[in-house]
Scaffold this motif. Structure first.
Motif, PDB file in Angstrom:
ATOM      1  N   ARG A 189       0.821  -1.208   0.000  1.00 53.59           N
ATOM      2  CA  ARG A 189       0.000   0.000   0.000  1.00 53.59           C
ATOM      3  C   ARG A 189       0.855   1.258   0.000  1.00 53.59           C
ATOM      4  O   ARG A 189       1.897   1.321   0.618  1.00 53.59           O
ATOM      5  CB  ARG A 189      -0.948   0.036   1.201  1.00 53.59           C
ATOM      6  CG  ARG A 189      -0.275   0.141   2.549  1.00 53.59           C
ATOM      7  CD  ARG A 189      -1.324   0.283   3.641  1.00 53.59           C
ATOM      8  NE  ARG A 189      -2.229  -0.836   3.648  1.00 53.59           N
ATOM      9  CZ  ARG A 189      -3.440  -0.811   4.201  1.00 53.59           C
ATOM     10  NH1 ARG A 189      -3.870   0.290   4.770  1.00 53.59           N
ATOM     11  NH2 ARG A 189      -4.203  -1.868   4.202  1.00 53.59           N
ATOM     12  N   PRO A 190       0.404   2.269  -0.737  1.00 54.47           N
ATOM     13  CA  PRO A 190       1.139   3.536  -0.742  1.00 54.47           C
ATOM     14  C   PRO A 190       0.827   4.343   0.512  1.00 54.47           C
ATOM     15  O   PRO A 190      -0.166   4.097   1.200  1.00 54.47           O
ATOM     16  CB  PRO A 190       0.610   4.240  -1.997  1.00 54.47           C
ATOM     17  CG  PRO A 190      -0.790   3.736  -2.116  1.00 54.47           C
ATOM     18  CD  PRO A 190      -0.769   2.313  -1.625  1.00 54.47           C
ATOM     19  N   GLU A 191       1.665   5.323   0.777  1.00 50.29           N
ATOM     20  CA  GLU A 191       1.430   6.251   1.869  1.00 50.29           C
ATOM     21  C   GLU A 191       0.873   7.556   1.305  1.00 50.29           C
ATOM     22  O   GLU A 191       1.335   8.038   0.277  1.00 50.29           O
ATOM     23  CB  GLU A 191       2.732   6.551   2.612  1.00 50.29           C
ATOM     24  CG  GLU A 191       3.413   5.343   3.225  1.00 50.29           C
ATOM     25  CD  GLU A 191       4.764   5.706   3.823  1.00 50.29           C
ATOM     26  OE1 GLU A 191       5.075   6.929   3.891  1.00 50.29           O
ATOM     27  OE2 GLU A 191       5.515   4.794   4.194  1.00 50.29           O
ATOM     28  N   LEU A 192      -0.122   8.098   1.977  1.00 52.77           N
ATOM     29  CA  LEU A 192      -0.591   9.441   1.646  1.00 52.77           C
ATOM     30  C   LEU A 192       0.311  10.403   2.400  1.00 52.77           C
ATOM     31  O   LEU A 192       0.184  10.576   3.606  1.00 52.77           O
ATOM     32  CB  LEU A 192      -2.053   9.621   2.050  1.00 52.77           C
ATOM     33  CG  LEU A 192      -2.666  11.011   1.831  1.00 52.77           C
ATOM     34  CD1 LEU A 192      -2.569  11.420   0.372  1.00 52.77           C
ATOM     35  CD2 LEU A 192      -4.113  11.038   2.296  1.00 52.77           C
ATOM     36  N   VAL A 193       1.244  11.028   1.681  1.00 52.72           N
ATOM     37  CA  VAL A 193       2.289  11.807   2.344  1.00 52.72           C
ATOM     38  C   VAL A 193       1.999  13.299   2.368  1.00 52.72           C
ATOM     39  O   VAL A 193       2.596  14.037   3.152  1.00 52.72           O
ATOM     40  CB  VAL A 193       3.668  11.563   1.691  1.00 52.72           C
ATOM     41  CG1 VAL A 193       4.102  10.123   1.893  1.00 52.72           C
ATOM     42  CG2 VAL A 193       3.644  11.898   0.203  1.00 52.72           C
TER      43      VAL A 193
END
Length: 268
Positions: A167-171
């Motif tokens: 999963r990607p990170e919402l940065v």
């Protein structure tokens, strides 16, 4: 295909004691450009005025509240939304005593518009890739704690193996430019495949979804490189780069500036 879900939910706590007041409905879903009526009543007349408020405080440009005092024990309340997306609480209580009032939990939303890529994806330090998307409704939902979901489906080109971790990170959430920046880490260090596509699906809970297929081919690499400068003469110097951290051959250009306190290389 790999399906990944990021989920944010609404947490509700009972902060108000239920006593002489009643508020209907106590839960409502409101379209972001519509009006809804609520009714606050007292079980018995206490000779106190009604106090109506919203939590959090919302600009009247986005949400208006109208009151119609029917009698000593009943009041109609109209909530009119003009593009607001988020959650809020409508409080009906006696004047100066919200602790014995009642609350209605309200979710205001809409079907999100099309997601658009703001710019091509960029690899940072040969460690991860970041992609920025433009999605005003989802940004507003996150900012105002509206429940939302993000799904990410990796579309394979020539292999059934995942190119990126689960999963990607919402940065970053940029409220001014209405953009979201996600960060993906590759399964294999330093490997960022060309032509890989990622389906991004954004959902506002209780409303609808929007989808966009993003091309994750990196347009560039932003690298912080360790280097030293060796002065050979008043007009000649050598720059020594530490290449050990990078697994791929890279082509870059930049400029070198000298200061009394430090020497720096700004890479482009």
């Amino acid at each position: 295909m790999l399906l990944i879900t990021l989920y944010k939910a609404i947490n509700s706590t009972d902060e108000y004691k239920f006593s002489n007041f009643d508020l209907k409905p106590n839960f409502a879903i409101l379209n972001s450009t519509s009006t809804m009526k609520f009714l606050c009543t007292k079980y018995k007349d206490d000779n106190l005025d009604f106090d109506i408020s919203l939590v959090p405080t919302i600009s009247s440009d986005n949400l208006k509240i109208y009151k119609n005092h029917l009698n000593n024990t009943a009041m109609e309340i109209f909530i009119q939304s003009s593009g607001y997306i988020g959650i809020l609480n409508l409080i009906c209580s006696p004047v100066n005593n919200k602790s014995i009032g009642v609350r209605s939990d309200i979710i205001v939303g809409t079907s999100p518009d099309l997601i658009k890529r703001k710019r091509n994806c960029i690899v940072h330090d040969n460690k991860y890739i970041e992609c920025k998307i433009h999605t005003p409704e989802m940004v507003s939902a996150i900012h105002h704690k509206h429940p939302y979901d993000f799904d990410f489906i990796e579309i394979y080109q020539s292999s059934d193996e995942n190119s990126y971790n689960q999963r990607p990170e919402l940065v970053k959430t940029d409220h001014i430019h209405e953009t979201l920046t996600f960060r993906w880490y590759p399964v294999k260090d330093g490997v960022f495949p060309m032509g890989l596509k990622m389906l991004i699906r954004g959902t506002l809970r209780y409303f609808d979804s929007t989808e966009y297929i993003i091309d994750m081919t990196p347009i560039g690499f932003w690298i912080k490189t360790n280097f030293t400068v060796q002065v050979l003469s008043s007009t000649t110097f050598q720059i020594h780069f530490d290449h050990k951290k990078f697994s791929l051959p890279l082509l870059c250009h930049g400029n070198l500036s000298k200061d009394d306190n430090f020497t720096s290389l700004n890479q482009v």
